[in-house]
Design a protein around this motif. Structure first.
Motif, short mmCIF file in Angstrom:
data_model
loop_
_atom_site.label_atom_id
_atom_site.label_comp_id
_atom_site.label_asym_id
_atom_site.label_seq_id
_atom_site.Cartn_x
_atom_site.Cartn_y
_atom_site.Cartn_z
N SER A 1 15.53 1.89 -1.97
CA SER A 1 16.49 2.54 -1.08
C SER A 1 17.87 2.70 -1.72
O SER A 1 18.75 3.30 -1.12
N THR A 2 18.06 2.19 -2.92
CA THR A 2 19.36 2.27 -3.58
C THR A 2 19.78 3.71 -3.83
O THR A 2 20.94 4.07 -3.62
N TRP A 3 18.86 4.56 -4.26
CA TRP A 3 19.22 5.95 -4.55
C TRP A 3 19.64 6.69 -3.30
O TRP A 3 20.37 7.68 -3.38
N ARG A 4 19.21 6.24 -2.13
CA ARG A 4 19.57 6.91 -0.88
C ARG A 4 21.05 6.78 -0.56
O ARG A 4 21.59 7.57 0.21
N GLU A 5 21.72 5.81 -1.15
CA GLU A 5 23.16 5.67 -0.95
C GLU A 5 23.91 6.83 -1.60
O GLU A 5 25.00 7.18 -1.17
N PHE A 6 23.32 7.41 -2.64
CA PHE A 6 24.01 8.42 -3.42
C PHE A 6 23.43 9.82 -3.27
O PHE A 6 24.12 10.80 -3.49
N LYS B 1 19.00 16.90 -1.67
CA LYS B 1 19.80 16.99 -2.88
C LYS B 1 18.93 16.70 -4.11
O LYS B 1 19.04 17.38 -5.13
N TYR B 2 18.04 15.72 -4.01
CA TYR B 2 17.15 15.38 -5.11
C TYR B 2 16.26 16.56 -5.47
O TYR B 2 16.12 16.91 -6.64
N THR B 3 15.64 17.20 -4.48
CA THR B 3 14.76 18.33 -4.76
C THR B 3 15.55 19.51 -5.32
O THR B 3 15.04 20.25 -6.17
#
Length: 72
Positions: free
Chosen positions: A3-8, A13-15
């Motif tokens: 879940s760390t990447w969800r903070e940023f 946005k990832y796709t």
């Protein structure tokens, strides 16, 4: 950790970042074709008495050069 990447970064946005990187890695002809497919058109349709009317674009797509049909 997952879940760390969800903070940023959100999933959208990832796709967006991944698809942009993929298109840039393609050859020129494949890249142009992929960019054309990436265009989004939004249409709406008015309904009366259970019957759908004509579908209309919110923003009409641009006509391609050399298509042989004049813009409306």
């Amino acid at each position: 950790m997952s879940s760390t990447w969800r903070e940023f970064m959100s999933w959208n946005k990832y796709t967006q970042v991944a698809s942009r990187a993929l298109r840039q890695a393609l050859s020129e002809t494949d890249r142009v074709a992929a960019e054309k497919r990436a265009a989004i058109g939004v249409r709406y349709q008015l309904w009366e008495n259970g019957q759908g009317g004509e579908q209309k674009y919110v923003v009409p797509p641009a006509k391609e050069a050399g298509s042989g049909t004049p813009p409306v």
